[in-house]
Motif scaffolding. Structure first.
Motif, PDB file in Angstrom:
ATOM      1  N   SER A   1     -52.522 -31.222   5.210  1.00 33.29           N
ATOM      2  CA  SER A   1     -52.420 -30.309   4.075  1.00 33.29           C
ATOM      3  C   SER A   1     -53.378 -29.152   4.266  1.00 33.29           C
ATOM      4  O   SER A   1     -54.333 -29.229   5.050  1.00 33.29           O
ATOM      5  CB  SER A   1     -52.751 -31.034   2.771  1.00 33.29           C
ATOM      6  OG  SER A   1     -51.832 -32.079   2.549  1.00 33.29           O
TER       7      SER A   1
ATOM      8  N   SER B   1     -51.447 -36.042   5.316  1.00 33.20           N
ATOM      9  CA  SER B   1     -50.891 -36.537   4.052  1.00 33.20           C
ATOM     10  C   SER B   1     -49.709 -35.712   3.553  1.00 33.20           C
ATOM     11  O   SER B   1     -48.938 -36.164   2.718  1.00 33.20           O
ATOM     12  CB  SER B   1     -51.977 -36.562   2.977  1.00 33.20           C
ATOM     13  OG  SER B   1     -52.523 -35.265   2.805  1.00 33.20           O
ATOM     14  N   LYS B   2     -49.557 -34.494   4.069  1.00 35.50           N
ATOM     15  CA  LYS B   2     -48.444 -33.641   3.641  1.00 35.50           C
ATOM     16  C   LYS B   2     -47.132 -34.201   4.185  1.00 35.50           C
ATOM     17  O   LYS B   2     -46.989 -34.444   5.384  1.00 35.50           O
ATOM     18  CB  LYS B   2     -48.656 -32.216   4.148  1.00 35.50           C
ATOM     19  CG  LYS B   2     -47.532 -31.251   3.789  1.00 35.50           C
ATOM     20  CD  LYS B   2     -47.843 -29.870   4.352  1.00 35.50           C
ATOM     21  CE  LYS B   2     -46.737 -28.877   4.062  1.00 35.50           C
ATOM     22  NZ  LYS B   2     -47.049 -27.530   4.598  1.00 35.50           N
TER      23      LYS B   2
ATOM     24  N   GLN C   1     -40.873 -30.219   0.941  1.00 36.48           N
ATOM     25  CA  GLN C   1     -42.237 -30.614   1.265  1.00 36.48           C
ATOM     26  C   GLN C   1     -43.033 -30.980   0.017  1.00 36.48           C
ATOM     27  O   GLN C   1     -42.733 -30.497  -1.082  1.00 36.48           O
ATOM     28  CB  GLN C   1     -42.955 -29.480   2.017  1.00 36.48           C
ATOM     29  CG  GLN C   1     -42.336 -29.149   3.365  1.00 36.48           C
ATOM     30  CD  GLN C   1     -43.067 -28.042   4.078  1.00 36.48           C
ATOM     31  OE1 GLN C   1     -43.573 -27.123   3.451  1.00 36.48           O
ATOM     32  NE2 GLN C   1     -43.120 -28.120   5.407  1.00 36.48           N
ATOM     33  N   SER C   2     -44.031 -31.824   0.210  1.00 39.07           N
ATOM     34  CA  SER C   2     -44.924 -32.190  -0.889  1.00 39.07           C
ATOM     35  C   SER C   2     -46.311 -32.474  -0.338  1.00 39.07           C
ATOM     36  O   SER C   2     -46.458 -33.184   0.661  1.00 39.07           O
ATOM     37  CB  SER C   2     -44.399 -33.427  -1.623  1.00 39.07           C
ATOM     38  OG  SER C   2     -45.307 -33.803  -2.648  1.00 39.07           O
ATOM     39  N   GLU C   3     -47.314 -31.908  -0.978  1.00 40.94           N
ATOM     40  CA  GLU C   3     -48.701 -32.157  -0.586  1.00 40.94           C
ATOM     41  C   GLU C   3     -49.590 -32.276  -1.819  1.00 40.94           C
ATOM     42  O   GLU C   3     -50.794 -32.034  -1.769  1.00 40.94           O
ATOM     43  CB  GLU C   3     -49.197 -31.040   0.337  1.00 40.94           C
ATOM     44  CG  GLU C   3     -49.072 -29.644  -0.238  1.00 40.94           C
ATOM     45  CD  GLU C   3     -49.551 -28.561   0.724  1.00 40.94           C
ATOM     46  OE1 GLU C   3     -50.439 -28.857   1.555  1.00 40.94           O
ATOM     47  OE2 GLU C   3     -49.044 -27.434   0.638  1.00 40.94           O
ATOM     48  N   GLU C   4     -48.965 -32.679  -2.958  1.00 44.12           N
ATOM     49  CA  GLU C   4     -49.716 -32.779  -4.205  1.00 44.12           C
ATOM     50  C   GLU C   4     -50.762 -33.895  -4.166  1.00 44.12           C
ATOM     51  O   GLU C   4     -51.823 -33.801  -4.782  1.00 44.12           O
ATOM     52  CB  GLU C   4     -48.763 -33.021  -5.386  1.00 44.12           C
ATOM     53  CG  GLU C   4     -47.933 -31.812  -5.795  1.00 44.12           C
ATOM     54  CD  GLU C   4     -46.685 -31.653  -4.922  1.00 44.12           C
ATOM     55  OE1 GLU C   4     -46.454 -32.540  -4.066  1.00 44.12           O
ATOM     56  OE2 GLU C   4     -45.956 -30.661  -5.092  1.00 44.12           O
ATOM     57  N   SER C   5     -50.430 -34.971  -3.435  1.00 46.53           N
ATOM     58  CA  SER C   5     -51.333 -36.115  -3.397  1.00 46.53           C
ATOM     59  C   SER C   5     -52.026 -36.208  -2.047  1.00 46.53           C
ATOM     60  O   SER C   5     -51.580 -35.635  -1.055  1.00 46.53           O
ATOM     61  CB  SER C   5     -50.541 -37.406  -3.664  1.00 46.53           C
ATOM     62  OG  SER C   5     -51.349 -38.546  -3.493  1.00 46.53           O
TER      63      SER C   5
ATOM     64  N   GLN D   1     -49.935 -40.430   1.584  1.00 49.89           N
ATOM     65  CA  GLN D   1     -48.634 -40.164   2.195  1.00 49.89           C
ATOM     66  C   GLN D   1     -47.497 -40.710   1.338  1.00 49.89           C
ATOM     67  O   GLN D   1     -46.503 -40.019   1.096  1.00 49.89           O
ATOM     68  CB  GLN D   1     -48.573 -40.808   3.594  1.00 49.89           C
ATOM     69  CG  GLN D   1     -49.379 -40.088   4.647  1.00 49.89           C
ATOM     70  CD  GLN D   1     -49.177 -40.721   6.013  1.00 49.89           C
ATOM     71  OE1 GLN D   1     -48.625 -41.812   6.145  1.00 49.89           O
ATOM     72  NE2 GLN D   1     -49.634 -40.030   7.057  1.00 49.89           N
TER      73      GLN D   1
ATOM     74  N   ASN E   1     -46.598 -38.596  -1.660  1.00 49.00           N
ATOM     75  CA  ASN E   1     -45.935 -37.347  -1.289  1.00 49.00           C
ATOM     76  C   ASN E   1     -44.495 -37.587  -0.832  1.00 49.00           C
ATOM     77  O   ASN E   1     -43.621 -36.756  -1.072  1.00 49.00           O
ATOM     78  CB  ASN E   1     -46.735 -36.633  -0.188  1.00 49.00           C
ATOM     79  CG  ASN E   1     -48.001 -35.987  -0.730  1.00 49.00           C
ATOM     80  OD1 ASN E   1     -48.057 -35.584  -1.893  1.00 49.00           O
ATOM     81  ND2 ASN E   1     -49.020 -35.900   0.105  1.00 49.00           N
TER      82      ASN E   1
ATOM     83  N   SER F   1     -42.521 -37.976  -3.912  1.00 49.38           N
ATOM     84  CA  SER F   1     -42.383 -36.667  -4.535  1.00 49.38           C
ATOM     85  C   SER F   1     -41.262 -35.870  -3.873  1.00 49.38           C
ATOM     86  O   SER F   1     -40.495 -35.166  -4.552  1.00 49.38           O
ATOM     87  CB  SER F   1     -43.700 -35.897  -4.437  1.00 49.38           C
ATOM     88  OG  SER F   1     -43.562 -34.590  -4.953  1.00 49.38           O
ATOM     89  N   CYS F   2     -41.125 -35.968  -2.561  1.00 48.04           N
ATOM     90  CA  CYS F   2     -40.050 -35.279  -1.840  1.00 48.04           C
ATOM     91  C   CYS F   2     -38.685 -35.783  -2.305  1.00 48.04           C
ATOM     92  O   CYS F   2     -37.766 -34.987  -2.560  1.00 48.04           O
ATOM     93  CB  CYS F   2     -40.193 -35.485  -0.331  1.00 48.04           C
ATOM     94  SG  CYS F   2     -41.508 -34.526   0.436  1.00 48.04           S
TER      95      CYS F   2
END
Length: 203
Positions: free
Chosen positions: A77, A90-91, A129-133, A136, A139, A142-143
């Motif tokens: 991230s 983690s992203k 894509q997701s990098e809120e958390s 892994q 995220n 979340s995707c």
């Protein structure tokens, strides 16, 4: 004038090239809009009924998108967010090939998914894509939630609701009233023309 300077100033200006580029982009956008309108026009009531049923089942999670058609990858991230940022992969990036996804969703959605902000034209995939958390697994979920939301909102926007019997009757009454008004207007217009002819002959 120096020969090199002459060659430099004698080059064609960039304006027409830029204009052609914008024109080609505009044409591509128009073609995409035409494709969407054309696809919608081709749908019959059977297609729409199937699409409505799919949306109902999708909302109730009876219908889901198989995860085995998707590809997940991880990367580091960026930006602020704690000591794990730029140290842990983690992203999450979710890639969904359209050739695998489109057969699973109603045909009316196809052109709209291709015009989605997630669509990567070069690979013909949806890239989410997701990098809120910093985790892994969070995220990844979340995707998939973003994919579900994309399909749900797209379907709700483009699949027309079923017309009730009351609505059909209302539409028919409006059409009948409009037709009767048009006939009355034509008769009135014809009567005025006849009166003008009569007055002319009287003279």
């Amino acid at each position: 004038m120096h020969p090199r300077l002459f060659r430099f100033f004698s080059k064609a200006p960039a304006g027409p090239t830029i204009a052609r580029t914008f024109a080609s982009r505009r044409a591509a956008a128009d073609n995409n809009k035409h494709s969407i309108d054309h696809t919608t026009a081709e749908l019959d009531e059977k297609d729409l009924t199937a699409a409505r049923e799919w949306l109902t089942n999708f909302n109730s999670k009876t219908v889901t998108i198989p995860r085995d058609i998707c590809e997940i990858s991880f990367s580091r991230s960026g930006g602020p967010g704690g000591q794990n940022v730029n140290k842990v992969n983690s992203k999450a990036t979710l890639k969904v090939p359209l050739q695998s996804l489109l057969p699973l969703v109603p045909r009316i959605l196809h052109p709209h998914l291709r015009s989605s902000r997630y669509y990567a034209e070069r690979t013909h995939t949806l890239v989410i894509q997701s990098e809120e958390s910093r985790k892994q697994a969070a995220n990844v979920e979340s995707c998939y939630e973003k994919l579900h939301h994309l399909l749900k909102t797209t379907a709700e926007d483009v699949i027309p609701g079923e017309t009730s019997e009351e609505q059909r009757e209302k539409v028919q009454k409006l059409k009948k009233a409009e037709n009767e008004a048009r006939i009355r207007a034509k008769k009135l217009h014809s009567s005025k023309k006849s009166n003008r002819r009569g007055n002319k002959y009287d003279e």
